[in-house]
Design an enzyme around this catalytic site. Structure first.
Site, PDB file in Angstrom:
ATOM      1  N   HIS A 129     -11.499  -4.474   9.331  1.00  0.00           N
ATOM      2  CA  HIS A 129     -12.144  -4.551   8.020  1.00  0.00           C
ATOM      3  C   HIS A 129     -13.421  -3.720   8.061  1.00  0.00           C
ATOM      4  O   HIS A 129     -14.457  -4.144   7.571  1.00  0.00           O
ATOM      5  CB  HIS A 129     -12.486  -5.999   7.670  1.00  0.00           C
ATOM      6  CG  HIS A 129     -11.401  -6.732   6.958  1.00  0.00           C
ATOM      7  ND1 HIS A 129     -10.080  -6.576   7.259  1.00  0.00           N
ATOM      8  CD2 HIS A 129     -11.433  -7.612   5.925  1.00  0.00           C
ATOM      9  CE1 HIS A 129      -9.356  -7.370   6.460  1.00  0.00           C
ATOM     10  NE2 HIS A 129     -10.155  -7.989   5.643  1.00  0.00           N
ATOM     11  N   GLU A 171       0.811  -1.224   0.000  1.00  0.00           N
ATOM     12  CA  GLU A 171       0.000   0.000   0.000  1.00  0.00           C
ATOM     13  C   GLU A 171       0.841   1.269   0.000  1.00  0.00           C
ATOM     14  O   GLU A 171       0.506   2.246  -0.666  1.00  0.00           O
ATOM     15  CB  GLU A 171      -0.944   0.028   1.211  1.00  0.00           C
ATOM     16  CG  GLU A 171      -2.084  -0.957   1.140  1.00  0.00           C
ATOM     17  CD  GLU A 171      -1.717  -2.327   1.672  1.00  0.00           C
ATOM     18  OE1 GLU A 171      -0.528  -2.551   2.028  1.00  0.00           O
ATOM     19  OE2 GLU A 171      -2.611  -3.191   1.744  1.00  0.00           O
TER      20      GLU A 171
END
Lengths: 319, 325
Positions: free
Chosen positions: B133, B64
């Site tokens: 999440h 990322e």
């Protein structure tokens, strides 16, 4: 394109004279912003940038005066930025650590360690997408070898065969910490190998060797055979920040005097000077003239900076 | 094509924005994890790889930080990169390129280089996915000078705000919500932008202003319908952009109703609702006790168990309770 040793000498002397000219105004507190002098490492910026064209991209770090100048950034705009004046290359909003001149491919510099490695990665990606043949260079130090983003970037650059030259200027110190205290192996270039990146080490105080290695690397990048990782072994002759960490950093320069002396004898400018004279590339007088020109240019840049206004107050963004 | 009233789902509206933006401008590229796979990004990226090729549609390794930095770097040299993070949680690895580099870049370089990059983060929560999440983090991004943050609530806005984000010359954080992906709405076929920084009144009312964004707009609309039966006439303000806020719109609405209930799918402390509340109070509106209320997630991480999730996430019922309390 191979440049003459005389041109490399000129590029290095301009950097050296510029860097040393900051010492007095820093100590006199006329310059306040943190300045990370490039003295001692000139062969890297000069050797690498001489292998690039104006259109190629470079990204620097906190110690990037040399990169900016070698890529063709203006002396006046650099000095004025270090004085944080409106006429500086970043209009006084960036200071010494944020040097930029997009017109010559100096795309920016930033002091987050390894923070611009991925930006150079993106510039190389843009070059591949557009097929414009440009090469991107990322300059970073040995300290950046501890950052995960370097490994991420090596992997992606290799995967996409990007025209990216990773230039690690290993000056053996990550601010105050000697390299042996930050990693087990001194061979930083080996980081690139497991990712499938062509990787090698070069004497970073030998401008001709750096230039030759960079030329080969750039040529590989242009042929779609990039990326390349080049570790340049060098040494900074001044403090991590400012002229002397034992003055400004209150005795934080713990480098053994014998080690500093050893590297002083390996001065990259004296080294290329010897090469030039031995091979009769130029005379002593010609070299003195080059130095005098650099001194005049730097003096004029300081005058320009001191005459320049500070940026206006109360503005929320540079205009 | 331009038939009035054509309907599209929220996710396909985003997909259309990407198709049209990439067609219109060769410098637009999409990169990130899972752009090849509906597993990650639903159908928002469908057809892009086939149409625009792997040079401009790049399914990346799980990196990322570097991938986001690459999007920033490409944008510094003239591209318009969209980097997608299939869950906002994953963007935390990319805080350096987003916050230190992109947000500051133009300022610290004297406005010499624009950074037209889009950081697209998908809120994908519920389903017992627990704390990593599920996060939204729009307030965290909004705190940073130099970033714009948009959160579309409808298919129309999803397309118009994605298009606007791509065309914007500065870094924009685009946060969408998987819970909205199947919602259908009218979406014009031609390219258009929803201006960044402008909210909209979704429902007019005179008794209370429900100020919301993204998925919370839909719940606020449901709440307004319930409240109507209770004799309360609620106005629903959709912020659309959470940075910069549409101050005039918020103040006009609350100035009219005299009461604000701010609904936010983020946490309470230092959150979006706090910012909106402060703005209202600073402007001398809703000075009385109980005239400003916040309906937010509690200051705790998201749980897994469905029984806990029910208590954790917001819905129309909780909004109604806050209004009636």
């Amino acid at each position: 394109m191979r440049v003459s040793p005389k041109d490399l000498y000129r590029a290095m002397v301009r950097i050296r004279v510029c860097e040393e000219s900051f010492v007095e105004p820093i100590l006199a507190r006329e310059i306040l912003c943190p300045v990370h002098l490039y003295t001692g490492q000139e062969a890297v910026a000069a050797g690498v940038c001489a292998a690039l064209s104006k259109e190629d991209y470079i990204f620097g770090n906190h110690r990037s005066h040399g990169h900016y100048l070698a890529k063709g950034g203006g002396m006046r705009e650099l000095v004025a930025e270090v004085y944080c004046r409106e006429t500086g290359c970043s209009r006084g909003w960036g200071g010494s650590m944020h040097l930029v001149d997009p017109s010559v491919g100096m795309m920016g510099s930033a002091p987050i360690v390894a923070g611009t490695v991925s930006l150079a990665l993106g510039a190389a990606l843009a070059s591949k997408i557009r097929g414009d043949g440009r090469v991107a260079v990322s300059f970073f130090g040995d300290g950046a070898s501890g950052e995960g983003v370097l490994c991420e970037s090596l992997n992606f650059a290799a995967l996409e065969r990007l025209p990216l030259l990773f230039v690690c200027e290993n000056n053996l110190y990550s601010t105050h910490l000697p390299i042996d205290e930050i990693r087990v192996s001194r061979k930083i270039f080996e980081l690139g190998i497991p990712f499938g990146v062509t990787s090698r080490r070069v004497d970073g105080n030998d401008a001709l060797a750096v230039h030759e290695a960079a030329r080969k690397a750039v040529s590989m990048c242009r042929k779609g055979k990039g990326p390349v990782f080049l570790e340049c072994l060098t040494y900074r002759m001044r403090g991590h920040v400012g002229p002397d960490d034992n003055i400004q950093g209150t005795h934080t320069d713990i480098r053994p005097p014998a080690e500093v002396e050893k590297w002083r004898r390996k001065d990259p400018i004296r080294r290329i000077e010897r090469h030039i004279l031995r091979n009769r590339v130029a005379s002593r007088e010609e070299l003195a003239e080059i130095r005098a020109e650099a001194e005049a240019e730097v003096r004029e840049a300081h005058d320009f900076a001191r005459r320049s206004p500070f940026p206006g107050e109360g503005i929320t963004e540079p205009t | 094509m331009t038939a009035k009233g054509r309907k599209l789902t929220y996710s396909l509206a985003i997909n259309e924005a990407l198709h049209q933006s990439m067609e219109r401008d060769d410098s637009v590229l999409l990169l990130g994890q899972g752009v090849k796979s509906p597993w990650y990004v639903g159908n928002t990226a469908q057809g892009l790889l086939k149409r625009f090729g792997k040079l401009r549609v790049i399914d990346t390794p799980v990196s990322e930080n570097a991938m986001t930095g690459a999007a920033v770097g490409a944008s510094i040299v003239g591209m318009r990169a969209v980097v997608v993070h299939p869950r906002v949680d994953f963007m935390l690895y990319a805080f350096d390129p987003i916050v230190n580099e992109a947000a500051n870049w133009s300022y610290m370089n004297g406005s010499r280089t624009p950074v037209p990059v889009v950081f697209w983060g998908v809120v994908n929560r519920g389903g017992e996915q627990a704390a990593q999440h599920s996060q939204s983090l729009h307030a965290t991004f909004s705190h940073v000078p130099g970033l714009k943050v948009v959160m579309p609530a409808t298919p129309f806005d999803a397309k118009g705000l994605m298009t606007a984000a791509i065309r914007d010359d500065g870094p924009v954080v685009f946060i969408d919500d998987r819970w909205l992906y199947d919602v259908e709405g009218v979406v014009p076929a031609e390219p258009y932008v929803v201006p960044i920084g402008r909210g909209i009144v979704r429902r007019e009312g005179k008794d209370v202003s429900l100020v919301a964004s993204s998925y919370m707009v839909a719940e606020s609309m449901k709440a307004a319908a319930i409240l109507e039966r209770e004799g309360v006439d609620a106005e629903v303000v959709d912020l659309r952009t959470v940075k910069p806020l549409d101050v005039a719109l918020i103040l006009a609405s609350v100035g009219k109703t005299g009461r604000a209930v701010i609904v936010d799918g983020g946490w309470k402390t230092c959150g979006l609702a706090a910012e909106v509340a402060a703005l209202i109070a600073e402007n001398g509106l809703c000075g009385g006790k109980n005239l400003i209320r916040r309906v937010t997630l509690p200051d705790t991480p998201a749980p897994a168990s469905r029984s806990l999730e029910k208590g954790y996430y917001l819905d129309a019922r909780k909004i109604v309770e806050a209004v009636m309390r």
